[in-house]
Scaffold this motif. Structure first.
Motif, PDB file in Angstrom:
ATOM      1  N   ARG A   9       0.802  -1.238   0.000  1.00 21.54           N
ATOM      2  CA  ARG A   9       0.000   0.000   0.000  1.00 21.54           C
ATOM      3  C   ARG A   9       0.827   1.276   0.000  1.00 21.54           C
ATOM      4  NH1 ARG A   9      -4.858  -0.218  -2.340  1.00 21.54           N
ATOM      5  NH2 ARG A   9      -5.991  -2.038  -1.624  1.00 21.54           N
ATOM      6  N   GLU A 241      -8.148  -0.948   5.599  1.00 20.26           N
ATOM      7  CA  GLU A 241      -7.295  -1.911   4.891  1.00 20.26           C
ATOM      8  C   GLU A 241      -6.193  -2.448   5.800  1.00 20.26           C
ATOM      9  OE1 GLU A 241      -5.758  -3.699   1.204  1.00 20.26           O
ATOM     10  OE2 GLU A 241      -7.582  -2.532   1.508  1.00 20.26           O
ATOM     11  N   ILE A 280      -2.452  -8.794   1.995  1.00 24.24           N
ATOM     12  CA  ILE A 280      -2.149  -9.140   0.611  1.00 24.24           C
ATOM     13  C   ILE A 280      -0.653  -9.397   0.510  1.00 24.24           C
ATOM     14  CG2 ILE A 280      -2.093  -8.297  -1.778  1.00 24.24           C
ATOM     15  CD1 ILE A 280      -4.884  -8.971  -0.939  1.00 24.24           C
ATOM     16  N   TYR A 307      -3.545 -13.389  -4.152  1.00 24.88           N
ATOM     17  CA  TYR A 307      -3.286 -11.970  -4.389  1.00 24.88           C
ATOM     18  C   TYR A 307      -4.575 -11.221  -4.735  1.00 24.88           C
ATOM     19  CZ  TYR A 307       1.825 -12.116  -4.340  1.00 24.88           C
ATOM     20  OH  TYR A 307       3.134 -12.210  -3.952  1.00 24.88           O
ATOM     21  N   GLU A 309      -8.000  -9.281  -4.129  1.00 22.94           N
ATOM     22  CA  GLU A 309      -8.666  -8.467  -3.102  1.00 22.94           C
ATOM     23  C   GLU A 309      -9.964  -9.130  -2.631  1.00 22.94           C
ATOM     24  OE1 GLU A 309      -7.554  -5.676  -1.761  1.00 22.94           O
ATOM     25  OE2 GLU A 309      -5.958  -5.032  -3.120  1.00 22.94           O
ATOM     26  N   GLU A 310     -10.674  -9.765  -3.565  1.00 20.33           N
ATOM     27  CA  GLU A 310     -11.967 -10.370  -3.207  1.00 20.33           C
ATOM     28  C   GLU A 310     -11.821 -11.449  -2.146  1.00 20.33           C
ATOM     29  OE1 GLU A 310     -12.251  -9.152  -7.583  1.00 20.33           O
ATOM     30  OE2 GLU A 310     -10.777 -10.132  -6.298  1.00 20.33           O
ATOM     31  N   ARG A 312      -9.415 -11.649   0.282  1.00 20.62           N
ATOM     32  CA  ARG A 312      -8.714 -11.249   1.505  1.00 20.62           C
ATOM     33  C   ARG A 312      -9.643 -11.466   2.700  1.00 20.62           C
ATOM     34  NH1 ARG A 312      -7.490  -5.287   1.125  1.00 20.62           N
ATOM     35  NH2 ARG A 312      -9.752  -5.267   1.144  1.00 20.62           N
TER      36      ARG A 312
END
Length: 357
Positions: A9, A241, A280, A307, A309-310, A312
């Motif tokens: 990030r 996040e 991630i 990897y 996002e859905e 995580r």
């Protein structure tokens, strides 16, 4: 910028005007693997109405789908770096090509010191005050990413995007958000309270139903809505996040190891470890129970490595799950193990990770 220490990030600005997001925690020596997120209008334009980003000294456009990869591959191949383990070239930035690095924690401190200059920053400050005071998590453990990090947020349209640093801090945030979302007087609600949140959005996953997706997102307690209608006239998305603290990071990149593709598999399994699920890449230890399709050797799979996002914080310890994706052998001189990897690939929309509920 030599020897700069970055993590997931954080952001990198290139001389050409590309803004990269550092991706994960495992990188080749003197290089950061990245996603290309934005580009200056000097080198890229987009007709997508969601793409323009204003507020800095020039106009930027956000990349969608594979636009960033295509631009880098075609015009800026020096941002393709060798991933020895995979035998592929991936988007990345060598440290000697970093013009500027932006990090969420210092940026949040800067914004708080200046004080709110618009309705969105005022709302961000209020949400931070609520969540920090209720959880006891210091504001020093928060940062801001996305448009706020780069100084081109839109007061009327942008969201509030926080980073939260540390496993224990993130656990406290999720526990407290569950209480806040249930409290009608908190100002915060769960973004995924109803399937209506997906109305009008294209759903391309073939083995993962929309109602299943909403059920999983609802229980993560990191996707919220803040009711700011009294001040800005808006209900604003507020995301929390998870990012690892520095002392939790272990670079797993091993130039001596190789990742060998073993084909497509679908497994039924029990989750044995979920500590790294919120981050991630998301990593889940598993005990396979049944190979539903693909190579029989997948019964020896040790983990899911995602990897996406859905997926995580998708599944929890002791749950029975379905996972479908690429089976890989991670082979080093001293050891080897199997993992199912969920990532960008030709069969992206066929991948799935879900709890049976």
């Amino acid at each position: 910028m030599a020897n700069i220490k970055l993590r997931d990030r954080d952001a990198i600005q290139s001389a050409e005007g590309i803004i990269f997001r550092v991706f994960g925690y495992s990188h080749p020596s003197s290089t950061y693997l990245c996603d290309a997120e934005y580009a200056s209008s000097r080198i890229f334009s987009s007709t997508d109405p969601r793409a323009p980003r204003e507020g800095r000294s020039e106009l930027y456009y956000k990349f969608y789908n594979d636009e960033g990869m295509k631009l880098v591959s075609k015009k800026y191949p020096h941002y393709l770096v060798e991933h020895e383990m995979l035998g592929l070239r991936l988007v990345g930035v060598p440290q000697n090509l970093i013009v500027e690095a932006r990090q969420p924690q210092p940026r949040l401190k800067e914004l708080l010191k200046k004080g709110p200059t618009d309705h969105l920053l005022a709302a961000m400050t209020r949400v931070l005050d609520i969540v920090s005071s209720k959880t006891g998590v210091s504001k020093d453990s928060f940062g801001v990413f996305g448009s706020m990090l780069h100084g081109f947020h839109h007061p009327k349209y942008s969201d509030i995007d926080f980073t939260i640093y540390g496993k224990e801090e993130n656990h406290k945030i999720r526990e407290t958000n569950a209480q806040l979302y249930a409290d009608p007087n908190s100002g915060l609600t769960n973004e995924f309270t109803s399937e209506d949140v997906m109305k009008g959005k294209r759903w391309l996953f073939t083995n993962f139903a929309v109602d299943d997706f909403v059920w999983h997102q609802h229980r993560k307690f990191i996707y919220g809505l803040y009711d700011d209608r009294k001040n800005s006239g808006r209900i604003i998305k507020a995301e929390f996040e998870p990012v690892k603290a520095w002392n939790e990071i272990r670079n797993e990149y091993d130039p001596e190891a190789r990742i060998i593709q073993k084909g497509w598999v679908k497994l039924k399994a029990r989750v044995t470890a979920d500590d790294d699920g919120p981050f991630i890449p998301s990593v889940y230890g598993i005990e396979p129970l049944e190979v539903l399709s693909g190579s029989r050797e997948a019964i020896e799979t040790k983990r899911v490595f995602s990897y996406m996002e859905e997926f995580r914080q998708q599944v929890q310890r002791d749950e029975i799950i379905i996972v479908e994706g690429n089976l890989e052998e991670v082979k080093s001189p001293n050891s080897s193990f199997l993992q199912v990897t969920l990532t960008y690939c030709p069969r992206y929309w066929e991948q799935v990770l879900k709890a049976l509920h």
